[in-house]
Enzyme design. Structure first.
Site, mmCIF file in Angstrom:
data_model
loop_
_atom_site.group_PDB
_atom_site.id
_atom_site.type_symbol
_atom_site.label_atom_id
_atom_site.label_comp_id
_atom_site.label_asym_id
_atom_site.label_seq_id
_atom_site.Cartn_x
_atom_site.Cartn_y
_atom_site.Cartn_z
ATOM 1 N N LYS A 75 0.865 -1.717 0.397
ATOM 2 C CA LYS A 75 -0.175 0.351 -0.098
ATOM 3 C C LYS A 75 0.875 0.804 -0.224
ATOM 4 C CE LYS A 75 -4.306 2.066 2.080
ATOM 5 N NZ LYS A 75 -4.927 1.417 3.399
ATOM 6 N N SER A 150 -10.228 1.847 2.725
ATOM 7 C CA SER A 150 -9.221 2.547 2.092
ATOM 8 C C SER A 150 -7.567 1.401 1.334
ATOM 9 C CB SER A 150 -8.034 3.669 2.879
ATOM 10 O OG SER A 150 -6.990 2.725 3.905
ATOM 11 N N SER A 174 -9.939 -0.897 7.019
ATOM 12 C CA SER A 174 -9.347 -0.631 5.341
ATOM 13 C C SER A 174 -8.652 -1.418 4.534
ATOM 14 C CB SER A 174 -8.240 0.976 5.796
ATOM 15 O OG SER A 174 -9.252 2.069 5.839
HETATM 16 N N1 GLN Z 1 -12.942 3.565 6.265
HETATM 17 C C1 GLN Z 1 -12.566 4.574 7.441
HETATM 18 C C2 GLN Z 1 -11.794 6.215 7.352
HETATM 19 O O1 GLN Z 1 -12.756 6.315 6.305
HETATM 20 C C3 GLN Z 1 -11.108 3.449 8.031
HETATM 21 C C4 GLN Z 1 -10.339 3.845 6.574
HETATM 22 C C5 GLN Z 1 -8.862 3.275 7.646
HETATM 23 O O2 GLN Z 1 -9.142 1.627 8.106
HETATM 24 N N2 GLN Z 1 -7.766 3.541 6.870
HETATM 25 O O3 GLN Z 1 -11.476 6.297 8.205
#
Ligand code: GLN
Length: 483
Positions: A75, A150, A174
């Site tokens: 990532k 994400s 994410s």
């Molecule tokens: N979707 C969640 C957020 O927008 C979690 C994101 C993540 O785990 N990095 O914060």
């Protein structure tokens, strides 16, 4: 067999060389990327050079480790020395880290080959990968839909066979939510088990790095390589790393599983997701597990609690992007306007929203009402889990309330986007490990994920239950309809 074992077998039996395997993945990337957009950077020549070194070792008769010559993707919020690390943000457009994150270093030491860096929501803030400043990643099962987020680039790359395994980061879901939406396995480890050194911080008390993989065993093998104490991360746990491969059994006799009842009562859960979870619980029972219903009454408060704590930490962590040390700088005569212009131009809308929410929640007069209150609720959520784990070994619920949604469907409605992480967020707040694995497909042929939640440092139990379930089902053998 796991993909890592299968590739390893090819290497040691000399049926395929590391260069051939790596080139195979690179060709697939070239063929699919015009539609998929999972990668932000592909490091083809470096990857091939690494593969040549592995082949030389094999030719010299040396024994190789399981991860040696295995092509992986990272990532793009994991620092890679000499390779751009953008966090999918304009503010880090030309940032090239001078050092490797600990996980990158450990995987490279194990001989894994880095194919490139994958797309994400800017600074890992989002649930669809649509918040990337560079490109929107497609879901390999349906190009008109999102891969989740994400870590959507990593999940899509694994699902599409553009890498063997990948790393993602998980602050509120994410890794697990995109794994569910792309039909792959994703693990968020216990907080502190994997070093965060070199992971660009979003919300430091919640962030963890973990694998996205085609099978449970692949995820276990990657975790074994990246887990363990690191003096560079002050929250790193000084605990021995178990041999996770040992926990892969096919019987669940005597294992106590608990369905979190609140997750079924939540609004907006697809009937197909509910049905698939019920079916999975039935199959787990057939494998010998005892299933009971468990209430975690404060589970539903996870989302509002998270959206105070995570933005608060983010507002502090992101203060460093001021145009002085990192990435882009807006040209301006005056120091203050240079700061403000850099941030105004460098950050996308969602990141700005989080910074504003966080600064507001932390400001004098509101701190007690929001931030402190959220921390107290966080403790109560943790207590619900503690109670649950006095009665069961592993908790079970869906990973995501829905299957992959259409690109553009939720971009103008942040609240409905946030609801996507309803079932994953409490796990981060409590610092526990969570595994998502494929548990079926809806009527439109979109994959669904089952979430297994363990007590702290009980990744072994998640692998045990996940592996047994995987052996009894064939969901992980299905491939997206790609050329
Ligand atoms: N979707 C969640 C957020 O927008 C979690 C994101 C993540 O785990 N990095 O914060």
């Amino acid at each position: 067999m796991s993909v890592i074992r299968e590739l390893h077998h090819h290497l040691v039996s000399k049926t395929r060389s590391a260069v051939e395997i790596t080139q195979g993945y690179l060709d697939r990337i070239t063929a699919l990327e015009p539609q998929l957009h999972s990668y932000l950077t592909v490091t083809a020549s470096q990857a091939l050079a690494q593969a040549q070194a592995v082949d030389a070792k094999i030719a010299a008769g040396e024994t190789i480790g399981l991860l040696e010559g295995i092509p992986i993707a990272l990532k793009d919020n994991l620092c890679t020395r000499g390779v751009p690390t953008t966090c999918a943000s304009k503010v880090l457009e030309h940032f090239i880290p001078p050092y490797d994150s600990t996980v990158t270093q450990r995987l490279q030491q194990a001989g894994a080959i880095v194919l490139g860096k994958t797309n994400l929501d800017e600074f890992a803030m989002g649930s669809s990968t649509e918040n990337s400043a560079y490109q929107v990643t497609a879901n390999p099962w349906d190009f008109l839909r999102v891969p989740g987020g994400s870590s959507g680039g990593s999940a899509a790359a694994v699902a599409a066979g553009e890498c063997a395994v990948a790393l993602g980061s998980d602050t509120g879901g994410s890794i697990r939510q995109p794994a569910a939406l792309c039909g792959v396995v994703g693990l968020k480890p216990t907080y502190g088990l994997v070093s965060r050194f070199g992971l660009v911080a979003y919300a430091s008390s919640l962030d963890q790095i973990g694998p996205l993989a085609p099978t449970v065993e692949d995820a276990a093998l990657v975790l074994a390589a990246i887990a363990g104490y690191d003096p560079h991360d002050s929250t790193s746990l000084m605990v021995p790393v178990p041999d996770y491969g040992q926990s892969l059994k096919t019987s669940l006799k005597g294992r106590r599983l608990g369905l979190i009842t609140e997750t079924f009562a939540s609004q907006g859960i697809d009937p197909s997701v509910k049905a698939a979870t019920e079916k999975a619980l039935q199959q787990l029972q057939e494998l010998g597990a005892e299933v009971q219903e468990i209430s975690c009454p404060r589970f539903a408060y996870g989302l509002p609690t998270y959206y105070i704590i995570a933005p608060s930490e983010a507002s502090s962590n992101l203060a460093r992007y001021d145009g002085v040390k990192y990435g882009v700088r807006s040209n301006n005569e005056n120091l203050l306007t240079m700061y403000t212009q850099t941030r105004a131009q460098g950050f996308g809308a969602e990141v700005k929203r989080r910074i504003m929410i966080g600064t507001y929640a932390l400001s004098a007069g509101y701190y007690d009402a929001y931030y402190l209150k959220a921390q107290k609720v966080r403790t109560l959520i943790k207590q619900d889990f503690d109670q649950a784990f006095s009665r069961v070994d592993v908790l079970v619920c869906p990973t995501s309330p829905t299957t992959a949604f259409k690109a553009g469907e939720k971009v103008d409605d942040p609240l409905s986007m946030y609801l996507s992480d309803l079932m994953t967020i409490p796990v981060n707040l409590a610092g526990l490990p969570g595994l998502s694995l494929p548990c079926g497909f809806d009527q439109q042929g979109l994959p669904m994920g089952l979430q297994l939640i363990g007590n702290a440092l009980r990744e072994d139990l998640l692998f045990e239950v996940g592996y047994a379930y995987e052996q009894a089902t064939d969901w992980h053998h299905r491939r997206p309809p790609l050329p």
